[in-house]
Enzyme design. Structure first.
Site, PDB file in Angstrom:
ATOM      1  N   TYR A   1      -5.549 -11.757  -7.072  1.00  0.00           N
ATOM      2  CA  TYR A   1      -4.897 -10.979  -5.960  1.00  0.00           C
ATOM      3  C   TYR A   1      -5.965 -11.524  -4.733  1.00  0.00           C
ATOM      4  CZ  TYR A   1      -4.130  -7.355  -2.459  1.00  0.00           C
ATOM      5  OH  TYR A   1      -3.783  -6.562  -1.277  1.00  0.00           O
TER       6      TYR A   1
ATOM      7  N   GLN B   1       4.887   0.003   1.248  1.00  0.00           N
ATOM      8  CA  GLN B   1       4.138   1.268   1.553  1.00  0.00           C
ATOM      9  C   GLN B   1       3.692   1.082   3.032  1.00  0.00           C
ATOM     10  OE1 GLN B   1       0.025   1.485  -0.214  1.00  0.00           O
ATOM     11  NE2 GLN B   1      -0.094   3.695   0.440  1.00  0.00           N
TER      12      GLN B   1
ATOM     13  N   ASP C   1      13.473  -7.346   3.478  1.00  0.00           N
ATOM     14  CA  ASP C   1      12.724  -7.098   2.154  1.00  0.00           C
ATOM     15  C   ASP C   1      13.963  -7.543   1.241  1.00  0.00           C
ATOM     16  OD1 ASP C   1      10.417  -4.822   1.398  1.00  0.00           O
ATOM     17  OD2 ASP C   1      11.686  -5.530  -0.029  1.00  0.00           O
TER      18      ASP C   1
ATOM     19  N   LYS D   1      -5.945 -13.635  -1.464  1.00  0.00           N
ATOM     20  CA  LYS D   1      -6.145 -13.279  -0.067  1.00  0.00           C
ATOM     21  C   LYS D   1      -7.148 -14.227   0.682  1.00  0.00           C
ATOM     22  CE  LYS D   1      -3.409  -9.827   0.235  1.00  0.00           C
ATOM     23  NZ  LYS D   1      -2.067  -9.778   1.247  1.00  0.00           N
TER      24      LYS D   1
ATOM     25  N   ARG E   1      14.019  -5.780  -1.377  1.00  0.00           N
ATOM     26  CA  ARG E   1      14.750  -4.486  -2.126  1.00  0.00           C
ATOM     27  C   ARG E   1      15.485  -4.042  -1.087  1.00  0.00           C
ATOM     28  NH1 ARG E   1      10.268   0.159  -3.012  1.00  0.00           N
ATOM     29  NH2 ARG E   1       8.469  -1.269  -2.108  1.00  0.00           N
TER      30      ARG E   1
HETATM   31  P1  NAD Z   1       4.072  -2.992  -1.114  1.00  0.00           P
HETATM   32  O1  NAD Z   1       4.062  -3.650  -2.759  1.00  0.00           O
HETATM   33  O2  NAD Z   1       4.329  -1.474  -1.310  1.00  0.00           O
HETATM   34  O3  NAD Z   1       5.116  -3.700  -0.347  1.00  0.00           O
HETATM   35  C1  NAD Z   1       5.618  -4.944  -0.430  1.00  0.00           C
HETATM   36  C2  NAD Z   1       7.051  -5.300  -0.337  1.00  0.00           C
HETATM   37  O4  NAD Z   1       7.311  -6.815  -0.173  1.00  0.00           O
HETATM   38  C3  NAD Z   1       7.977  -4.457  -1.086  1.00  0.00           C
HETATM   39  O5  NAD Z   1       8.865  -3.524  -0.628  1.00  0.00           O
HETATM   40  C4  NAD Z   1       8.748  -5.736  -1.707  1.00  0.00           C
HETATM   41  O6  NAD Z   1       9.882  -5.586  -2.228  1.00  0.00           O
HETATM   42  C5  NAD Z   1       8.653  -6.794  -0.931  1.00  0.00           C
HETATM   43  N1  NAD Z   1       8.677  -8.258  -1.427  1.00  0.00           N
HETATM   44  C6  NAD Z   1       8.310  -8.588  -2.368  1.00  0.00           C
HETATM   45  N2  NAD Z   1       8.592  -9.881  -2.716  1.00  0.00           N
HETATM   46  C7  NAD Z   1       9.330 -10.272  -1.762  1.00  0.00           C
HETATM   47  C8  NAD Z   1       9.913 -11.167  -1.277  1.00  0.00           C
HETATM   48  N3  NAD Z   1      10.052 -12.470  -2.015  1.00  0.00           N
HETATM   49  N4  NAD Z   1      10.537 -11.655  -0.083  1.00  0.00           N
HETATM   50  C9  NAD Z   1      10.689 -10.542   0.709  1.00  0.00           C
HETATM   51  N5  NAD Z   1      10.119  -9.380   0.356  1.00  0.00           N
HETATM   52  C10 NAD Z   1       9.403  -9.233  -0.847  1.00  0.00           C
HETATM   53  O7  NAD Z   1       2.700  -3.680  -0.634  1.00  0.00           O
HETATM   54  P2  NAD Z   1       2.097  -2.606   0.653  1.00  0.00           P
HETATM   55  O8  NAD Z   1       1.170  -1.952  -0.091  1.00  0.00           O
HETATM   56  O9  NAD Z   1       2.865  -2.454   1.818  1.00  0.00           O
HETATM   57  O10 NAD Z   1       1.131  -4.126   1.145  1.00  0.00           O
HETATM   58  C11 NAD Z   1       1.457  -4.776   2.261  1.00  0.00           C
HETATM   59  C12 NAD Z   1       0.706  -6.009   2.533  1.00  0.00           C
HETATM   60  O11 NAD Z   1      -0.705  -5.206   2.918  1.00  0.00           O
HETATM   61  C13 NAD Z   1       0.270  -7.160   1.187  1.00  0.00           C
HETATM   62  O12 NAD Z   1       0.011  -8.035   1.905  1.00  0.00           O
HETATM   63  C14 NAD Z   1      -0.953  -6.293   0.709  1.00  0.00           C
HETATM   64  O13 NAD Z   1      -1.520  -7.148  -0.103  1.00  0.00           O
HETATM   65  C15 NAD Z   1      -1.726  -5.840   1.927  1.00  0.00           C
HETATM   66  N6  NAD Z   1      -2.761  -4.660   1.594  1.00  0.00           N
HETATM   67  C16 NAD Z   1      -2.186  -3.577   1.088  1.00  0.00           C
HETATM   68  C17 NAD Z   1      -3.065  -2.540   0.968  1.00  0.00           C
HETATM   69  C18 NAD Z   1      -2.570  -1.192   0.307  1.00  0.00           C
HETATM   70  O14 NAD Z   1      -3.516  -0.463  -0.064  1.00  0.00           O
HETATM   71  N7  NAD Z   1      -1.341  -0.686   0.353  1.00  0.00           N
HETATM   72  C19 NAD Z   1      -4.384  -2.723   0.970  1.00  0.00           C
HETATM   73  C20 NAD Z   1      -4.823  -3.921   1.285  1.00  0.00           C
HETATM   74  C21 NAD Z   1      -3.934  -5.123   1.482  1.00  0.00           C
HETATM   75  N1  SER Z   2      -4.824  -1.296  -2.163  1.00  0.00           N
HETATM   76  C1  SER Z   2      -4.859  -2.818  -2.587  1.00  0.00           C
HETATM   77  C2  SER Z   2      -4.896  -2.842  -4.172  1.00  0.00           C
HETATM   78  O1  SER Z   2      -5.528  -1.881  -4.719  1.00  0.00           O
HETATM   79  C3  SER Z   2      -6.120  -3.560  -2.133  1.00  0.00           C
HETATM   80  O2  SER Z   2      -5.675  -4.502  -1.415  1.00  0.00           O
HETATM   81  O3  SER Z   2      -4.512  -3.708  -4.656  1.00  0.00           O
END
Ligand code: NAD
Ligand code: SER
Length: 319
Positions: free
Chosen positions: A143, A14, A36, A147, A38
């Site tokens: 999670y 995302q 990635d 973190k 994926r």
């Molecule tokens: P997401 O799940 O959309 O994307 C994560 C990506 O990592 C995926 O494309 C997946 O295929 C890839 N991945 C998983 N395992 C892997 C591996 N072993 N090697 C390589 N790639 C791998 O997550 P996101 O929402 O984009 O989040 C990214 C970061 O931001 C994460 O650390 C998440 O905790 C943090 N975060 C996200 C949000 C949110 O609302 N989206 C909020 C707080 C923190």
């Molecule tokens: N958007 C994230 C979750 O809901 C917060 O880190 O897991």
């Protein structure tokens, strides 16, 4: 000046898609390598892509050397809702992935590392409103535990080895370019998809569940501003609180209704309610605002308007 070469790990996710596109605008498409597990997201076809598992430290190390990488953005992780279904795997990926990157950053003397934390570090004993940067932190999800531990590993590598690793505690992120990957705040993205396609949505969180949220353009802006800030301005080496808005399913549905009057929401809370209840409703990001000038742009009304303007085209292109 030495040229930057950036590796984004988890680029098809995302945040990864939009962050990679933003970094390519700044550093040039060929200088930002998307990676990635994926397959490559179509939006990333304009620059280099490698298939990479962050858990395979040797392969990661080879890529860093082969591609002359100077900075890593690590986004691969398992989010809150998925993590509760598979705690062991979430812990393993979220911790070992980070340690692999920090070790390689130290060994190869990388200039900078970015790794996101989350509002999920906070737990039921943290203040619910305007949760401060430094407060009681007792997370109750795997999670959140991963973190919180990750934040202290970042701080440790900075203090002990001088690794310039920087971090933000993102709120729930709302976006239209790529779909969320299994978080508790995902309802605030799903609701737009269902509003556009079905004119109705069944929320997995109760109507008055307030959570900290942010529109993706603000999250990308914050990430880039943090990474570009002079090192001496960075006083937090665990992770910065970051804030933009706080709303509930009932409030976002009322905002959507202003654009789609026939839209209806109903409620069927599931296991994610417990996760949401354990987090603060809003966070105080005064330290980020003071240290490196953070300022958000989008509120609930402007975010909703922009989502509903852009999402239909994206959904049509997927049909
Ligand atoms: P997401 O799940 O959309 O994307 C994560 C990506 O990592 C995926 O494309 C997946 O295929 C890839 N991945 C998983 N395992 C892997 C591996 N072993 N090697 C390589 N790639 C791998 O997550 P996101 O929402 O984009 O989040 C990214 C970061 O931001 C994460 O650390 C998440 O905790 C943090 N975060 C996200 C949000 C949110 O609302 N989206 C909020 C707080 C923190
Ligand atoms: N958007 C994230 C979750 O809901 C917060 O880190 O897991």
């Amino acid at each position: 000046m030495h040229k930057e070469k950036i590796l984004v790990i988890g680029a098809s996710g995302q945040i990864g898609v939009e962050l990679t596109l933003a970094l390519r605008k700044i550093y040039g498409a060929n200088n930002v390598v998307a990676s990635d597990l994926r397959e490559e997201n179509n939006l990333l076809k304009g620059g280099p892509y490698v298939s990479l598992d962050v858990m395979n430290k040797e392969m990661l190390h080879v890529q860093v050397i082969r591609q002359n990488i100077t900075q890593i953005y690590l986004l691969a992780a398992m989010l809150s809702a998925k993590g509760e279904k598979n705690p062991g795997l979430a812990w393993h990926l979220n911790m070992q992935g980070l340690l692999n990157v920090l070790d390689i950053a130290r060994e190869e003397n990388l200039k900078k590392v970015y790794w996101p934390s989350s509002i999920a570090v906070f737990g039921p004993t943290s203040p619910k409103q305007n949760c401060p940067q430094k407060t009681i932190i007792e997370p109750t999800t795997v999670y959140g535990i991963s973190k919180f531990a990750g934040e202290f590993w970042c701080n440790y590598y900075h203090l002990k080895y001088g690794v310039d690793v920087r971090s933000l505690r993102y709120p729930g992120l709302i976006s239209y370019k790529s779909e969320p990957g299994g978080g508790t705040t995902d309802y605030a993205v799903e609701i737009f998809h269902e509003a556009v396609e079905e004119k109705k949505y069944v929320s997995f969180l109760e109507e008055d569940t307030y959570l900290p949220m942010m529109y993706m353009p603000d999250a990308i802006k914050a990430t880039i501003e943090l990474m570009e800030a002079p090192a001496e301005n960075i006083t937090i080496r665990t992770s910065y609180n970051l804030s933009a808005m706080s709303f509930s399913p009932k409030e976002i549905s009322a905002e959507i209704k202003k654009h789609i009057p026939e839209f209806e929401i109903s409620y069927d809370p599931d296991y994610r309610q417990r996760i949401a209840n354990s987090w603060p409703q809003s966070v105080d990001d005064a330290v980020a605002r003071a240290d490196w000038g953070w300022k958000h742009e989008y509120d609930l009304a402007t975010m909703t308007e922009d989502m509903l303007k852009n999402l239909p085209e994206i959904l049509q292109s997927q049909d």
